[in-house]
Every structure is written in C-alpha cells, then in structure tokens.
Design an enzyme around this catalytic site. Structure first.
Site, mmCIF file in Angstrom:
data_model
loop_
_atom_site.group_PDB
_atom_site.id
_atom_site.type_symbol
_atom_site.label_atom_id
_atom_site.label_comp_id
_atom_site.label_asym_id
_atom_site.label_seq_id
_atom_site.Cartn_x
_atom_site.Cartn_y
_atom_site.Cartn_z
ATOM 1 N N ASP A 124 -0.128 5.129 1.045
ATOM 2 C CA ASP A 124 -0.369 6.019 2.190
ATOM 3 C C ASP A 124 -0.294 5.262 3.507
ATOM 4 O OD1 ASP A 124 -0.660 8.371 0.853
ATOM 5 O OD2 ASP A 124 -2.834 8.484 0.998
ATOM 6 N N ASP B 42 0.868 -1.169 0.000
ATOM 7 C CA ASP B 42 0.000 0.000 0.000
ATOM 8 C C ASP B 42 0.912 1.228 0.000
ATOM 9 O OD1 ASP B 42 -2.265 1.774 0.670
ATOM 10 O OD2 ASP B 42 -1.393 1.771 2.679
ATOM 11 N N ARG C 259 -6.674 18.813 6.922
ATOM 12 C CA ARG C 259 -6.739 17.350 6.778
ATOM 13 C C ARG C 259 -6.497 16.674 8.135
ATOM 14 N NH1 ARG C 259 -5.379 13.413 2.622
ATOM 15 N NH2 ARG C 259 -5.498 15.096 1.100
#
Length: 254
Positions: free
Chosen positions: A18, A16, A145
C-alpha cells in the site's frame, strides 16, 4: 530466466504494498507490473506487507506468488519462496485465548466510545500474525476511507488509541505488543519483533544486499522498523509513481 542467471541475483529488493506499489487497497497499475517485470530480469524481488495473502492477491493479482520470488504476507508470518509456502505462524496459539479476549474487549470498548463522524463495521480483524484495528471499520467505502484519513490527520483519532494500548498492552506488559499506524484507516498490534523485520530471517543469509522500499518509514509507521534495520538499505517513497521513477532511473538495466 532462473535466479542464478540474473545479473544481480544476490541483491534482493523488497517492497511494501500500500502506497509503495499501489494506491492503498487498489490494484497495481499495468505500468507498475511492467516495471516489476523488468526489474526482476536482473534482481530478486519480493513484497512484505501487513495484509494477508488474499488481500495481496486483490492488489497484485491472483498470480502474485509467481510475480515475486518472495511473498511475505502479514509481515512474514506467512511466507512464500518461489511460489511455495515456507512458514506460517499463529498469533492465537502464541498469545492464548485469555490474553486475546482481554485485549479484544478493551479495544472494542475504545471503539464504542469514539466520537467520530462515521463508523461502519469490522473494527477488529484478527489475522494470522497480527490484529488490525480500524476506528471507522474496514467495511467503509473508498470515499468514507478517504474522508476518515483526512479527519484523522486533523483530529488525531488513531494516535491516542495507540498510546492507550501501549500503556495497557505494550512491551512492558505480559502481552508484549507493539503498535504501528499503517494505511488510511487502521493500525496494527503484534508481538514485539513481529513487524516487517520478521521477514528478514528468511533472506538475510542468502543475499549480499537487501533494499526495502516503503512509504510509512517514519517512526510509528508500519515500515519504520525494517527501514532502519541495519540489514537493509531503506528508501522512502510517497506514492507508487515515486517507486516506478526510482527503479527506472537507478536499478532497471543497471
């Protein structure tokens, strides 16, 4: 060194992006690039992420296609091997404009009715093989974020949205959508089977062993389906530093 000259050429290690190779939405560190370079001397390596190729380039370099043997953007709906495109799927053609329009309007009504501290822009992003939905909007700053991630953990913004969409557009409906929460600010919608396990069809017959490393391997996370798939050996990491530590301790030079 060619793939056939590698000591463990028949072992594929998929990552993966992130939270596994990088801080979410950030560029990988020099230490990570060096670790992957060392790993690739003996193993075949690849990435499988939900983002499109342009975002993978932002995080792993413009030369990402040459850094990895396999690059699976959008869960493998856009697939590359040895730097060459080998497959591309299109969600709009698969779904049809009428179904897509009904889903889009439902999501945007949900977004409009949210009562959260901040909302910016780009709440609905149609990608090649999935739809990314962000309650705060992908145009938010890094600080915003981070704030939303904390707010979501306390107030459960994304989870009830997913539950509503599963009821109206899930696998028991003609949309046949599945949903997974990933990253800090969004969740993904995609046809059943279009999760990260989609990428395995391109590699499962060519390797004796496939490893997968991800951070959101819990049920409902966007690494879950591939993590529990019998075709792979899954490993959970909490940060990219965990990945570096594990690779150096257990695989590199072994």
């Amino acid at each position: 060194m060619t793939n056939t000259e590698r000591k463990h050429a028949k072992t594929l290690i998929l990552f993966d992006v992130d939270g596994t190779l990088t801080v979410p939405r950030k560029m990988a560190t020099p230490e990570m690039f060096k670790t992957l370079e060392d790993l690739r001397k003996d193993y075949t390596i690849g990435i499988v992420g939900g983002s499109d190729l342009s975002k993978q380039r932002e995080q792993l370099g413009a030369d990402v296609l040459s850094k990895f043997d396999y690059v699976f953007a959008e869960n493998g709906l856009h697939a590359f091997k040895d730097g060459e495109e080998i497959f591309r799927q299109n969600l709009v053609q698969h779904l049809g404009e009428a179904k897509l329009s009904k889903f889009t309007k439902h999501v945007l009504r949900m977004i409009a009715d949210l009562d959260i501290p901040q909302q910016r822009g780009t709440f609905f992003e149609l990608r090649n093989g999935m739809i990314n939905i962000s309650p705060i909007g992908r145009n938010c700053s890094q600080e915003e974020r981070d704030n939303f991630e904390k707010y979501d953990k306390e107030h459960n913004v994304r989870k009830p949205m997913v539950e509503d969409l599963e009821k109206n557009f899930g696998t028991s409906t003609e949309w046949n959508f599945k949903f997974s929460i990933g990253g800090q600010i969004s969740f993904d919608a995609f046809p059943e089977g279009w999760d990260k396990t989609y990428s395995l069809r391109f590699v499962e017959k060519d390797f004796d062993k496939i490893y997968f490393f991800g951070d959101k391997t819990y049920e409902g996370g966007n690494d879950y389906e591939i993590f529990v798939d019998k075709r792979v050996e899954g490993h959970t990491v909490k940060t990219f530093n965990d990945t570096i530590e594990f690779l150096n301790a257990n695989l590199i030079g072994k």
